[in-house]
Design a protein around this motif. Sequence first.
Motif, mmCIF file in Angstrom:
data_model
loop_
_atom_site.group_PDB
_atom_site.id
_atom_site.type_symbol
_atom_site.label_atom_id
_atom_site.label_comp_id
_atom_site.label_asym_id
_atom_site.label_seq_id
_atom_site.Cartn_x
_atom_site.Cartn_y
_atom_site.Cartn_z
ATOM 1 N N ASP A 89 0.823 -1.213 0.000
ATOM 2 C CA ASP A 89 0.000 0.000 0.000
ATOM 3 C C ASP A 89 0.855 1.260 0.000
ATOM 4 N N ASP A 90 1.975 1.185 0.717
ATOM 5 C CA ASP A 90 2.812 2.370 0.894
ATOM 6 C C ASP A 90 4.274 1.933 0.839
ATOM 7 N N CYS A 91 4.880 2.143 -0.319
ATOM 8 C CA CYS A 91 6.228 1.610 -0.549
ATOM 9 C C CYS A 91 7.256 2.252 0.384
ATOM 10 N N ARG A 92 7.145 3.567 0.572
ATOM 11 C CA ARG A 92 8.150 4.240 1.414
ATOM 12 C C ARG A 92 8.047 3.796 2.864
ATOM 13 N N ALA A 93 6.807 3.649 3.361
ATOM 14 C CA ALA A 93 6.626 3.186 4.740
ATOM 15 C C ALA A 93 7.142 1.761 4.895
ATOM 16 N N ALA A 94 6.845 0.913 3.897
ATOM 17 C CA ALA A 94 7.324 -0.475 3.954
ATOM 18 C C ALA A 94 8.845 -0.517 3.891
ATOM 19 N N TYR A 95 9.418 0.350 3.072
ATOM 20 C CA TYR A 95 10.881 0.433 2.981
ATOM 21 C C TYR A 95 11.481 0.788 4.341
ATOM 22 N N ASP A 96 10.906 1.802 4.995
ATOM 23 C CA ASP A 96 11.424 2.211 6.313
ATOM 24 C C ASP A 96 11.309 1.069 7.317
ATOM 25 N N ARG A 97 10.151 0.404 7.306
ATOM 26 C CA ARG A 97 9.902 -0.664 8.272
ATOM 27 C C ARG A 97 10.847 -1.847 8.045
ATOM 28 N N LEU A 98 10.968 -2.262 6.783
ATOM 29 C CA LEU A 98 11.791 -3.442 6.479
ATOM 30 C C LEU A 98 13.286 -3.136 6.606
ATOM 31 N N SER A 99 13.676 -1.920 6.240
ATOM 32 C CA SER A 99 15.085 -1.538 6.425
ATOM 33 C C SER A 99 15.472 -1.625 7.885
ATOM 34 N N ALA A 100 14.574 -1.148 8.742
ATOM 35 C CA ALA A 100 14.859 -1.161 10.181
ATOM 36 C C ALA A 100 15.005 -2.594 10.696
ATOM 37 N N ARG A 101 14.371 -3.538 10.004
ATOM 38 C CA ARG A 101 14.498 -4.941 10.415
ATOM 39 C C ARG A 101 15.699 -5.624 9.776
ATOM 40 N N GLY A 102 16.439 -4.873 8.983
ATOM 41 C CA GLY A 102 17.662 -5.439 8.422
ATOM 42 C C GLY A 102 17.507 -6.081 7.058
ATOM 43 N N GLU A 104 17.897 -6.412 3.214
ATOM 44 C CA GLU A 104 18.934 -5.887 2.324
ATOM 45 C C GLU A 104 18.292 -5.279 1.074
ATOM 46 N N PHE A 105 18.131 -3.969 1.074
ATOM 47 C CA PHE A 105 17.539 -3.308 -0.082
ATOM 48 C C PHE A 105 18.595 -3.069 -1.142
ATOM 49 N N THR A 106 18.216 -3.316 -2.388
ATOM 50 C CA THR A 106 19.102 -3.070 -3.517
ATOM 51 C C THR A 106 18.726 -1.790 -4.232
ATOM 52 N N GLN A 107 17.532 -1.282 -3.911
ATOM 53 C CA GLN A 107 17.104 -0.022 -4.532
ATOM 54 C C GLN A 107 16.145 0.680 -3.589
ATOM 55 N N GLU A 108 16.425 1.949 -3.323
ATOM 56 C CA GLU A 108 15.527 2.753 -2.502
ATOM 57 C C GLU A 108 14.262 3.072 -3.299
ATOM 58 N N PRO A 109 13.183 3.478 -2.603
ATOM 59 C CA PRO A 109 11.945 3.783 -3.326
ATOM 60 C C PRO A 109 12.144 4.875 -4.383
ATOM 61 N N VAL A 110 11.584 4.624 -5.567
ATOM 62 C CA VAL A 110 11.688 5.546 -6.696
ATOM 63 C C VAL A 110 10.307 5.684 -7.319
ATOM 64 N N ASP A 111 9.939 6.923 -7.675
ATOM 65 C CA ASP A 111 8.694 7.152 -8.421
ATOM 66 C C ASP A 111 8.930 6.846 -9.885
ATOM 67 N N ARG A 112 8.066 5.991 -10.446
ATOM 68 C CA ARG A 112 8.178 5.670 -11.857
ATOM 69 C C ARG A 112 6.792 5.466 -12.446
ATOM 70 N N TYR A 113 6.536 6.175 -13.505
ATOM 71 C CA TYR A 113 5.260 6.011 -14.200
ATOM 72 C C TYR A 113 4.087 6.117 -13.229
ATOM 73 N N GLY A 114 4.230 6.969 -12.214
ATOM 74 C CA GLY A 114 3.145 7.159 -11.266
ATOM 75 C C GLY A 114 3.096 6.135 -10.151
ATOM 76 N N ASN A 115 3.929 5.070 -10.214
ATOM 77 C CA ASN A 115 4.019 4.096 -9.136
ATOM 78 C C ASN A 115 5.295 4.367 -8.328
ATOM 79 N N VAL A 116 5.375 3.736 -7.158
ATOM 80 C CA VAL A 116 6.617 3.804 -6.387
ATOM 81 C C VAL A 116 7.135 2.386 -6.228
ATOM 82 N N ASP A 117 8.416 2.173 -6.533
ATOM 83 C CA ASP A 117 8.953 0.830 -6.345
ATOM 84 C C ASP A 117 10.319 0.872 -5.667
#
Lengths: 135, 164
Positions: A89-102, A104-117
């Motif tokens: 539902d919310d890529c940036r919030a999920a990124y923050d939550r999962l990053s805090a749990r360790g 391993e992200f290979t790409q930070e959230p990026v806006d593309r074509y109106g979506n965030v991935d």
Amino acid sequence: MNQGVQVVGLYVRDQDEALAFYVEKLGFRVHTDVRNGDYRWLTVQHPDQPSFQLGLFAPGPPVLDAATAQTLRAIVAKGAMPPLVLNVDDCRAAYDRLSARGVEFTQEPVDRYGNVDAGFRDPSGNGWKMIETRR
Amino acid sequence: MGGVDPASQDPELLRRLLRAKDRMDAASHEAWPVGRLAGVSSVSEAHFARSFRQAFGVPPHRYLLTRRIERAMALLRDTDLPITEIAFQTGWGSLGTFGRTFRDITGENPGAIRERVRAAANELGRVPACILGAAHRPDLTTAVSEKRRRESDGINGSNEKELP
């Protein structure tokens, strides 16, 4: 719905490690975890998706010979397995939550074509895209 | 390619090499000298380039070039940025080096590609961008010539040594 895809499996290098990652870090639930000798059928499930199971399988005997299993472990570790996509539902919030749990992200959230991935990998090397689709 | 079966490489090593590849993917505009990549993978500099090439089929520096060109092509397609700005944003120290490497790899000038891909671009929003990027990745089966590599001293990170 009684018809459709029920289980899709990933190869992982260690089922205990994968279980901890998908359950404790990503928030999946264990669906089935049964053993028969060396063989372990292990599936997890996204809490919002009760009709689908993600299998976490270790390549090895008795299903596969040692050489084939070694090749598969190498392929997974090289990140060469097919892409996986997780809807959120919310890529940036999920990124923050999962990053805090360790995770391993290979790409930070990026806006593309109106979506965030964003992108992350499981401990074995399987690559996930995490996508928030504009509604 | 060294005569070593890639499947014989230790999966734990491969997983760490993948981390270096991921880091280049995430920041291809940055300088990636071999020492930095080896640090990400927790292997010695002496072993990094050889192990990486065994694992992924191309030397790390050449892999970085493909990612930069891929990103430059996306910027040519999706933005109105001047080509000079695209060259600097994708990690080249000089416009001349960017143009030469771009032509070496794609066979076309950046300006010509911009016109062609824009005319062809449609329906791409339906495919996740990472997958789209991989599909558009230039295929570097032919080596960038030694001459070109010597000329590419303006490239960030070209101080790394590729093993033969």
